[in-house]
Motif scaffolding. Structure first.
Motif, PDB file in Angstrom:
ATOM      1  N   GLU A 148       0.828  -1.208   0.000  1.00  0.00           N
ATOM      2  CA  GLU A 148       0.000   0.000   0.000  1.00  0.00           C
ATOM      3  C   GLU A 148       0.861   1.258   0.000  1.00  0.00           C
ATOM      4  OE1 GLU A 148      -2.411  -0.506   3.430  1.00  0.00           O
ATOM      5  OE2 GLU A 148      -3.733  -2.017   2.509  1.00  0.00           O
ATOM      6  N   ALA A 149       1.982   1.239   0.726  1.00  0.00           N
ATOM      7  CA  ALA A 149       2.851   2.419   0.785  1.00  0.00           C
ATOM      8  C   ALA A 149       3.489   2.698  -0.569  1.00  0.00           C
ATOM      9  CB  ALA A 149       3.924   2.215   1.849  1.00  0.00           C
ATOM     10  N   VAL A 150       3.927   1.652  -1.269  1.00  0.00           N
ATOM     11  CA  VAL A 150       4.516   1.848  -2.590  1.00  0.00           C
ATOM     12  C   VAL A 150       3.485   2.411  -3.559  1.00  0.00           C
ATOM     13  CG1 VAL A 150       5.549   0.687  -4.577  1.00  0.00           C
ATOM     14  CG2 VAL A 150       6.269   0.076  -2.273  1.00  0.00           C
ATOM     15  N   GLY A 151       2.246   1.915  -3.474  1.00  0.00           N
ATOM     16  CA  GLY A 151       1.183   2.454  -4.315  1.00  0.00           C
ATOM     17  C   GLY A 151       0.927   3.924  -4.042  1.00  0.00           C
ATOM     18  N   ASP A 152       0.923   4.311  -2.773  1.00  0.00           N
ATOM     19  CA  ASP A 152       0.725   5.716  -2.418  1.00  0.00           C
ATOM     20  C   ASP A 152       1.867   6.588  -2.936  1.00  0.00           C
ATOM     21  OD1 ASP A 152      -1.590   4.999  -1.139  1.00  0.00           O
ATOM     22  OD2 ASP A 152      -0.673   4.901   0.864  1.00  0.00           O
ATOM     23  N   ARG A 153       3.094   6.095  -2.797  1.00  0.00           N
ATOM     24  CA  ARG A 153       4.245   6.871  -3.280  1.00  0.00           C
ATOM     25  C   ARG A 153       4.225   7.016  -4.793  1.00  0.00           C
ATOM     26  NH1 ARG A 153       5.424   5.438   1.594  1.00  0.00           N
ATOM     27  NH2 ARG A 153       7.172   6.273   2.812  1.00  0.00           N
ATOM     28  N   LEU A 154       3.724   5.989  -5.479  1.00  0.00           N
ATOM     29  CA  LEU A 154       3.601   6.072  -6.931  1.00  0.00           C
ATOM     30  C   LEU A 154       2.664   7.213  -7.318  1.00  0.00           C
ATOM     31  CD1 LEU A 154       3.834   5.116  -9.855  1.00  0.00           C
ATOM     32  CD2 LEU A 154       2.079   3.400  -9.364  1.00  0.00           C
ATOM     33  N   GLN A 155       1.507   7.296  -6.679  1.00  0.00           N
ATOM     34  CA  GLN A 155       0.561   8.359  -7.002  1.00  0.00           C
ATOM     35  C   GLN A 155       1.121   9.734  -6.670  1.00  0.00           C
ATOM     36  OE1 GLN A 155      -2.167   7.756  -8.710  1.00  0.00           O
ATOM     37  NE2 GLN A 155      -1.611   5.575  -8.674  1.00  0.00           N
ATOM     38  N   THR A 156       1.825   9.840  -5.541  1.00  0.00           N
ATOM     39  CA  THR A 156       2.434  11.119  -5.160  1.00  0.00           C
ATOM     40  C   THR A 156       3.504  11.536  -6.164  1.00  0.00           C
ATOM     41  OG1 THR A 156       2.047  10.637  -2.815  1.00  0.00           O
ATOM     42  CG2 THR A 156       3.679  12.334  -3.342  1.00  0.00           C
ATOM     43  N   ALA A 157       4.340  10.580  -6.567  1.00  0.00           N
ATOM     44  CA  ALA A 157       5.403  10.879  -7.512  1.00  0.00           C
ATOM     45  C   ALA A 157       4.841  11.303  -8.864  1.00  0.00           C
ATOM     46  CB  ALA A 157       6.320   9.665  -7.675  1.00  0.00           C
ATOM     47  N   LEU A 158       3.790  10.632  -9.324  1.00  0.00           N
ATOM     48  CA  LEU A 158       3.187  10.997 -10.608  1.00  0.00           C
ATOM     49  C   LEU A 158       2.574  12.388 -10.547  1.00  0.00           C
ATOM     50  CD1 LEU A 158       1.468   7.628 -11.619  1.00  0.00           C
ATOM     51  CD2 LEU A 158       3.584   8.604 -12.526  1.00  0.00           C
ATOM     52  N   THR A 159       1.931  12.717  -9.437  1.00  0.00           N
ATOM     53  CA  THR A 159       1.347  14.057  -9.280  1.00  0.00           C
ATOM     54  C   THR A 159       2.423  15.123  -9.297  1.00  0.00           C
ATOM     55  OG1 THR A 159      -0.481  13.138  -7.971  1.00  0.00           O
ATOM     56  CG2 THR A 159      -0.075  15.505  -7.798  1.00  0.00           C
ATOM     57  N   THR A 160       3.535  14.856  -8.604  1.00  0.00           N
ATOM     58  CA  THR A 160       4.646  15.810  -8.559  1.00  0.00           C
ATOM     59  C   THR A 160       5.242  16.019  -9.941  1.00  0.00           C
ATOM     60  OG1 THR A 160       5.154  15.141  -6.290  1.00  0.00           O
ATOM     61  CG2 THR A 160       6.877  16.303  -7.516  1.00  0.00           C
ATOM     62  N   ARG A 161       5.436  14.951 -10.682  1.00  0.00           N
ATOM     63  CA  ARG A 161       6.029  15.061 -12.010  1.00  0.00           C
ATOM     64  C   ARG A 161       5.091  15.789 -12.982  1.00  0.00           C
ATOM     65  NH1 ARG A 161      10.528  12.155 -13.097  1.00  0.00           N
ATOM     66  NH2 ARG A 161      10.001  11.953 -15.308  1.00  0.00           N
ATOM     67  N   ARG A 162       3.786  15.582 -12.850  1.00  0.00           N
ATOM     68  CA  ARG A 162       2.848  16.316 -13.702  1.00  0.00           C
ATOM     69  C   ARG A 162       2.918  17.809 -13.408  1.00  0.00           C
ATOM     70  NH1 ARG A 162      -0.970  12.220 -12.004  1.00  0.00           N
ATOM     71  NH2 ARG A 162      -1.068  10.509 -13.531  1.00  0.00           N
ATOM     72  N   SER A 163       3.042  18.153 -12.139  1.00  0.00           N
ATOM     73  CA  SER A 163       3.136  19.565 -11.765  1.00  0.00           C
ATOM     74  C   SER A 163       4.402  20.192 -12.320  1.00  0.00           C
ATOM     75  CB  SER A 163       3.097  19.713 -10.243  1.00  0.00           C
ATOM     76  OG  SER A 163       1.900  19.181  -9.710  1.00  0.00           O
ATOM     77  N   GLU A 164       5.515  19.462 -12.215  1.00  0.00           N
ATOM     78  CA  GLU A 164       6.778  19.981 -12.738  1.00  0.00           C
ATOM     79  C   GLU A 164       6.710  20.155 -14.248  1.00  0.00           C
ATOM     80  OE1 GLU A 164       9.623  17.169 -11.425  1.00  0.00           O
ATOM     81  OE2 GLU A 164       9.730  17.950  -9.366  1.00  0.00           O
ATOM     82  N   THR A 165       6.073  19.216 -14.938  1.00  0.00           N
ATOM     83  CA  THR A 165       5.944  19.320 -16.389  1.00  0.00           C
ATOM     84  C   THR A 165       5.097  20.521 -16.778  1.00  0.00           C
ATOM     85  OG1 THR A 165       6.120  16.918 -16.582  1.00  0.00           O
ATOM     86  CG2 THR A 165       5.224  18.101 -18.475  1.00  0.00           C
ATOM     87  N   SER A 166       4.030  20.760 -16.027  1.00  0.00           N
ATOM     88  CA  SER A 166       3.165  21.904 -16.320  1.00  0.00           C
ATOM     89  C   SER A 166       3.892  23.218 -16.102  1.00  0.00           C
ATOM     90  CB  SER A 166       1.912  21.848 -15.437  1.00  0.00           C
ATOM     91  OG  SER A 166       1.184  20.664 -15.664  1.00  0.00           O
ATOM     92  N   GLU A 167       4.679  23.297 -15.035  1.00  0.00           N
ATOM     93  CA  GLU A 167       5.434  24.507 -14.754  1.00  0.00           C
ATOM     94  C   GLU A 167       6.474  24.790 -15.822  1.00  0.00           C
ATOM     95  OE1 GLU A 167       7.035  23.979 -10.901  1.00  0.00           O
ATOM     96  OE2 GLU A 167       5.108  24.163  -9.850  1.00  0.00           O
ATOM     97  N   GLN A 168       7.075  23.722 -16.365  1.00  0.00           N
ATOM     98  CA  GLN A 168       8.082  23.906 -17.405  1.00  0.00           C
ATOM     99  C   GLN A 168       7.462  24.296 -18.734  1.00  0.00           C
ATOM    100  OE1 GLN A 168      10.252  20.226 -17.498  1.00  0.00           O
ATOM    101  NE2 GLN A 168      11.234  20.590 -15.524  1.00  0.00           N
ATOM    102  N   SER A 169       6.231  23.828 -18.988  1.00  0.00           N
ATOM    103  CA  SER A 169       5.589  24.128 -20.269  1.00  0.00           C
ATOM    104  C   SER A 169       4.985  25.534 -20.296  1.00  0.00           C
ATOM    105  CB  SER A 169       4.500  23.103 -20.555  1.00  0.00           C
ATOM    106  OG  SER A 169       3.509  23.119 -19.543  1.00  0.00           O
ATOM    107  N   GLU A 170       4.611  26.064 -19.140  1.00  0.00           N
ATOM    108  CA  GLU A 170       4.012  27.406 -19.090  1.00  0.00           C
ATOM    109  C   GLU A 170       4.964  28.496 -19.562  1.00  0.00           C
ATOM    110  OE1 GLU A 170       2.537  27.950 -15.203  1.00  0.00           O
ATOM    111  OE2 GLU A 170       0.824  26.584 -15.440  1.00  0.00           O
ATOM    112  N   PRO A 171       6.234  28.546 -19.072  1.00  0.00           N
ATOM    113  CA  PRO A 171       7.145  29.570 -19.586  1.00  0.00           C
ATOM    114  C   PRO A 171       7.400  29.413 -21.075  1.00  0.00           C
ATOM    115  CG  PRO A 171       7.963  28.665 -17.528  1.00  0.00           C
ATOM    116  CD  PRO A 171       6.842  27.797 -17.974  1.00  0.00           C
TER     117      PRO A 171
END
Length: 499
Positions: free
Chosen positions: A473-496
């Motif tokens: 369960e912990a690995v599954g939770d970390r997977l979702q957190t990591a994917l959310t973080t990476r999506r946010s970083e990608t969005s921030e990089q695409s905006e500029p």
């Protein structure tokens, strides 16, 4: 663009050798069936050989004339075919690697084989056999650039060689190459070799040593000699394979070069890296050395898709291996959680069962009238059972961090697998009937890497069953957190970029 003209004579020679066996057999059959003299047989053989080479030469000339390739705006196009025409358009974004291969003769001729590998493919997508070395290097640089994965800059309008503009991460030294030859001696063929010696060895030795009393002395010497020769040969092969190994970072790729008799040059896209594996056998661990391999998304630069992982460091001091691993994936310091001590009881029971089978087998052999011996001595193997069980337990474990899952397995050949949380595909916990009796379970962390295709995933083996559920369960939770973080970083990089 066409293949190099030197590819014609090289391919003629290469394919003539392949059909040479059939020509020899046909020549021998023709000579024996004619009942003629040796001269007649020789004439038949030469005639068949000439016809075979002429057919191969005609085919290769036509192949060269019909083969074209070009780099368009979006695709790598290949037009080929002698009897039937074939047109292929390979999108650049699907091309994962452009690998170069050269054997000794190809290096002398200045030609190279180019292999285009695509993500998810079961085999090499296309091969250029062969282009000149300069053109091969150009393709290896141009395709990633058009794919958008190479951020190197041109100097004076020309693309810089990878070695010139890349940052060298590792270059093997002569000392490390020698240690590689020692620690990579492969003994997996020893059982097969001993089996062959047990069948054919006595007859062969009896012909050389007629005195049967000396067979008991010569037999073990021959067996040990064969084992040593096999180990030395495998070590030499490893030295030849990784001679002058270099790894460097070029843009968004890791580039490598290696090999003495056959030179390899390839790439490992950073975005395709799935897991890292630190490997060490008993001898390497005793010397303080290890190797580092990179698992990519279903592809192996050496053997094709899903075949093997690629060595990022074939051998180096363990601290140096960890340093490079952290330069690829910024893993934190980690300490392994070992399985509960009751797991050792399971290992001991398993090993005792093996010893029991060996003792029974030794006793069964003595039931033959011509065989006698102290079969009961095989029971002494039971003395090593507690030691073997403890070593297996001690070299297993796992570590769960915020961004990584790390597992460790193996004593004779230990493997530490580093899995970034965002690369996890599935997490499965399982319990066999024997594990349930001792409240144990194993957690398998699956990725899209080539190791998963071989069933060699990262495994937290024989941990407490309640802990296994929590880990899954912990690995599954970390997977979702990591994917959310990476999506946010990608969005921030695409905006500029859009602004």
């Amino acid at each position: 663009m066409r293949l190099d003209p030197l590819s014609i004579p090289y391919r003629i020679a290469e394919n003539s050798v392949r059909i040479g066996g059939a020509i020899v057999l046909a020549g021998v059959a023709g000579s024996g069936g004619s009942g003629g003299s040796f001269l007649q047989g020789a004439v038949i053989f030469v005639g068949l050989a000439a016809i075979g080479v002429a057919l191969v030469a005609g085919w290769e000339v036509a192949y060269h004339r019909r083969f074209r390739y070009e780099l368009t705006g979006d695709t790598f196009d290949i037009h080929s075919g002698v009897l039937s025409k074939r047109d292929r358009e390979i999108p650049y974004h699907r091309i994962q690697n452009v690998d170069l291969r050269q054997n000794v003769i190809q290096r002398l001729l200045g030609i190279a084989e180019v292999r285009l590998e695509t993500a998810g493919g079961g085999q090499t997508e296309a091969q250029l056999q062969y282009v000149n070395r300069e053109e091969a290097s150009r393709l290896q640089e141009e395709v990633p650039r058009r794919r958008g994965s190479d951020d190197s800059e041109d100097v004076d309008g020309q693309q810089q060689p990878a070695a010139a503009s890349g940052r060298t991460l590792f270059a093997i030294t002569p000392r490390e190459l020698g240690i590689l030859g020692i620690v990579s001696m492969d003994l997996r063929l020893v059982p097969l070799l001993l089996g062959a010696l047990s069948i054919f060895g006595p007859t062969m030795i009896a012909e050389i040593v007629p005195d049967t009393e000396q067979l008991f002395l010569v037999g073990p010497i021959v067996g040990v000699g064969a084992i040593v020769a096999t180990a030395v040969l495998s070590g030499i092969i490893s030295v030849l394979r990784y001679y002058d190994f270099q790894l460097y970072r070029r843009g968004e790729e890791y580039r490598y070069e290696r090999g003495l008799l056959q030179r390899f040059s390839g790439s490992i896209p950073v975005e395709k890296v799935q897991t890292l594996s630190i490997r060490e056998n008993v001898l390497a661990r005793w010397l303080g050395y290890a190797s580092l391999t990179i698992e990519t998304a279903g592809y192996s630069p050496e053997q094709g898709s899903g075949a093997r992982s690629q060595a990022a460091i074939p051998i180096a001091e363990r601290d140096r291996v960890l340093e490079l691993a952290r330069s690829i994936e910024p893993i934190e310091e980690f300490t392994f959680e070992r399985p509960p001590k009751r797991a050792r009881q399971r290992y001991a029971a398993r090993y005792l069962l093996v010893v029991g089978v060996l003792v029974a087998g030794a006793y069964a052999i003595t039931l033959h009238p011509d065989v006698a011996g102290p079969w009961y001595l095989t029971a002494l193997l039971a003395v090593g059972v507690p030691i073997a069980a403890h070593l297996k337990w001690r070299h297993r474990g796992y570590y769960l961090g915020e961004e990584y899952v790390i597992t460790r397995n193996g004593f004779w050949s230990q493997r530490i697998t580093i899995v970034p949380a965002y690369r996890v595909q599935t997490v499965v916990s399982s319990r066999s009937i024997f594990q349930r009796r001792r409240r144990l379970a194993s957690v398998v962390i699956d990725t899209a890497g080539s190791s998963s295709l071989r069933g060699d995933d990262a495994v937290a083996a024989d941990i407490d069953d309640a802990v296994a559920t929590e880990l899954r369960e912990a690995v599954g939770d970390r997977l979702q957190t990591a994917l959310t973080t990476r999506r946010s970083e990608t969005s921030e990089q695409s905006e500029p970029a859009s602004a």
